[in-house]
Design an enzyme around this catalytic site. Structure first.
Site, mmCIF file in Angstrom:
data_model
loop_
_atom_site.group_PDB
_atom_site.id
_atom_site.type_symbol
_atom_site.label_atom_id
_atom_site.label_comp_id
_atom_site.label_asym_id
_atom_site.label_seq_id
_atom_site.Cartn_x
_atom_site.Cartn_y
_atom_site.Cartn_z
ATOM 1 N N ASN A 61 8.285 -26.029 53.246
ATOM 2 C CA ASN A 61 8.290 -25.149 54.409
ATOM 3 C C ASN A 61 6.866 -25.100 54.966
ATOM 4 O O ASN A 61 5.883 -25.134 54.210
ATOM 5 C CB ASN A 61 8.873 -23.755 54.110
ATOM 6 C CG ASN A 61 8.230 -23.018 52.958
ATOM 7 O OD1 ASN A 61 7.655 -23.615 52.065
ATOM 8 N ND2 ASN A 61 8.340 -21.704 52.974
ATOM 9 N N GLU A 83 5.046 -22.725 57.622
ATOM 10 C CA GLU A 83 5.249 -21.525 58.449
ATOM 11 C C GLU A 83 4.265 -21.468 59.614
ATOM 12 O O GLU A 83 3.317 -22.255 59.679
ATOM 13 C CB GLU A 83 5.159 -20.281 57.557
ATOM 14 C CG GLU A 83 6.270 -20.274 56.516
ATOM 15 C CD GLU A 83 6.314 -19.015 55.666
ATOM 16 O OE1 GLU A 83 5.341 -18.235 55.671
ATOM 17 O OE2 GLU A 83 7.346 -18.818 55.002
ATOM 18 N N ASN A 84 4.530 -20.529 60.506
ATOM 19 C CA ASN A 84 3.693 -20.393 61.696
ATOM 20 C C ASN A 84 3.612 -18.923 62.086
ATOM 21 O O ASN A 84 4.577 -18.180 61.890
ATOM 22 C CB ASN A 84 4.323 -21.213 62.838
ATOM 23 C CG ASN A 84 3.369 -21.420 63.979
ATOM 24 O OD1 ASN A 84 3.141 -20.538 64.796
ATOM 25 N ND2 ASN A 84 2.774 -22.596 64.024
ATOM 26 N N ALA A 85 2.469 -18.539 62.673
ATOM 27 C CA ALA A 85 2.298 -17.156 63.132
ATOM 28 C C ALA A 85 3.388 -16.807 64.148
ATOM 29 O O ALA A 85 3.843 -15.660 64.206
ATOM 30 C CB ALA A 85 0.920 -16.977 63.753
ATOM 31 N N CYS A 132 11.766 -25.094 57.589
ATOM 32 C CA CYS A 132 12.148 -25.039 56.171
ATOM 33 C C CYS A 132 11.839 -26.373 55.490
ATOM 34 O O CYS A 132 11.753 -27.426 56.145
ATOM 35 C CB CYS A 132 13.646 -24.795 56.032
ATOM 36 S SG CYS A 132 14.207 -23.215 56.644
ATOM 37 N N GLU A 187 13.760 -28.208 53.630
ATOM 38 C CA GLU A 187 14.838 -29.202 53.710
ATOM 39 C C GLU A 187 14.743 -29.999 55.000
ATOM 40 O O GLU A 187 14.849 -31.229 55.017
ATOM 41 C CB GLU A 187 16.210 -28.516 53.659
ATOM 42 C CG GLU A 187 16.519 -27.789 52.371
ATOM 43 C CD GLU A 187 16.065 -26.333 52.363
ATOM 44 O OE1 GLU A 187 15.002 -26.017 52.936
ATOM 45 O OE2 GLU A 187 16.785 -25.516 51.756
ATOM 46 N N CYS A 235 19.464 -22.727 54.314
ATOM 47 C CA CYS A 235 19.906 -21.795 55.354
ATOM 48 C C CYS A 235 20.890 -22.504 56.290
ATOM 49 O O CYS A 235 21.099 -23.727 56.198
ATOM 50 C CB CYS A 235 18.697 -21.277 56.143
ATOM 51 S SG CYS A 235 18.003 -22.495 57.291
ATOM 52 N N CYS A 247 19.538 -25.520 58.211
ATOM 53 C CA CYS A 247 19.360 -26.707 57.363
ATOM 54 C C CYS A 247 20.705 -27.320 57.001
ATOM 55 O O CYS A 247 20.844 -28.542 56.948
ATOM 56 C CB CYS A 247 18.560 -26.354 56.115
ATOM 57 S SG CYS A 247 16.825 -26.013 56.510
HETATM 58 N N1 THU Z 1 12.954 -21.502 53.247
HETATM 59 C C1 THU Z 1 13.059 -22.854 53.036
HETATM 60 O O1 THU Z 1 12.141 -23.619 53.321
HETATM 61 N N2 THU Z 1 14.218 -23.315 52.499
HETATM 62 C C2 THU Z 1 15.232 -22.528 52.055
HETATM 63 O O2 THU Z 1 16.236 -23.052 51.564
HETATM 64 C C3 THU Z 1 15.137 -21.080 52.171
HETATM 65 C C4 THU Z 1 14.009 -20.559 52.968
HETATM 66 C C5 THU Z 1 11.681 -20.993 53.771
HETATM 67 C C6 THU Z 1 11.700 -20.487 55.187
HETATM 68 C C7 THU Z 1 10.526 -19.525 55.176
HETATM 69 O O3 THU Z 1 9.329 -20.273 55.362
HETATM 70 C C8 THU Z 1 10.505 -18.975 53.758
HETATM 71 O O4 THU Z 1 11.248 -19.907 52.978
HETATM 72 C C9 THU Z 1 11.093 -17.601 53.619
HETATM 73 O O5 THU Z 1 12.370 -17.533 54.078
#
Ligand code: THU
Length: 154
Positions: free
Chosen positions: A63, A65-67, A74, A76, A113, A116
Site C-alpha cells: 500500500n 498512502e497519500n495525504a 492498496c 494488491e 477490499c 481490489c
Molecule cells: N489495505 C491494503 O493495502 N490491502 C488490504 O487488503 C486492506 C487494506 C491498505 C489500504 C490502506 O492504506 C490501509 O491498508 C488501511 O486500510
C-alpha cells in the site's frame, strides 16, 4: 419469485505457513517482506502483496498512502498494476497478502477490499485464468482457489 438460490465457495485454512505448498509458502514470505516497505504513515497498517506470474516471476506491491486519502493505493492493486506494466504477456496465477502493524503480523488474515476484488476479477477475465489468493495471518492462513470466489455474480 422464480428462483431462490444460494452461493457458496470452499476455501482452505491452515494454521502454519509450513503446511502450505512450496510455491504458496514462498509467495507469502515475499508478501510479508514487501509489507516491510509499505508507505502507510496515516493508517500505520503496512500491507504487502506478492503476485506469482505464469513464468514463475514474482512481482511485489505495497500500500502507498497519500495525504489526499483517495490517492492512496492498496498493496494488491499496486502489485497487480506493477505486474501488468512490467510483464504484460505474463499472466498472474497467485496473489499472497499479509499486513503488519506495530504488533507485528496481524493475527487474522487481511482480505482484499472491494476495489481490489474488482481488479483481481478483471485480471482473471483478461487472462481467462483464476488467480489463487493466499491470505496470511499469524494464527491462520486462508487459501482461496480463485479471486472470482470473492466477487460472485459478476
Ligand atoms: N489495505 C491494503 O493495502 N490491502 C488490504 O487488503 C486492506 C487494506 C491498505 C489500504 C490502506 O492504506 C490501509 O491498508 C488501511 O486500510
Amino acid at each position: 419469485m422464480i428462483l431462490k438460490n444460494n452461493i457458496s465457495f470452499t476455501y482452505k485454512e491452515f494454521d502454519k505457513d509450513e503446511e502450505l505448498d512450496n510455491s504458496d509458502r514462498e509467495l507469502l514470505i515475499a508478501a510479508k517482506e514487501a509489507a516491510l516497505h509499505a508507505y502507510a504513515p496515516y493508517s500505520h497498517f503496512n500491507v504487502g502483496a506478492a503476485v506469482r506470474l505464469e513464468s514463475g516471476n514474482v512481482v511485489l506491491g505495497t500500500n502507498v498512502e497519500n495525504a489526499a486519502f483517495p490517492s492512496g493505493i492498496c498493496a494488491e492493486r499496486s502489485a497487480l498494476s506493477n505486474a501488468s506494466c512490467n510483464f504484460p504477456d505474463d499472466n498472474p496465477v497467485a496473489l499472497a497478502i499479509a499486513a503488519i502493524t506495530s504488533e507485528g503480523l496481524t493475527a487474522d488474515p487481511v482480505s482484499p477490499c472491494g476495489n481490489c476484488r474488482q481488479v483481481i476479477a478483471e485480471e482473471e477475465s483478461r487472462s481467462g485464468k483464476g488467480i489463487r489468493i493466499i491470505l496470511g495471518g499469524k494464527n491462520k492462513i486462508r487459501v482461496i482457489e480463485k479471486g472470482g470466489d470473492l466477487l460472485p455474480l459478476q
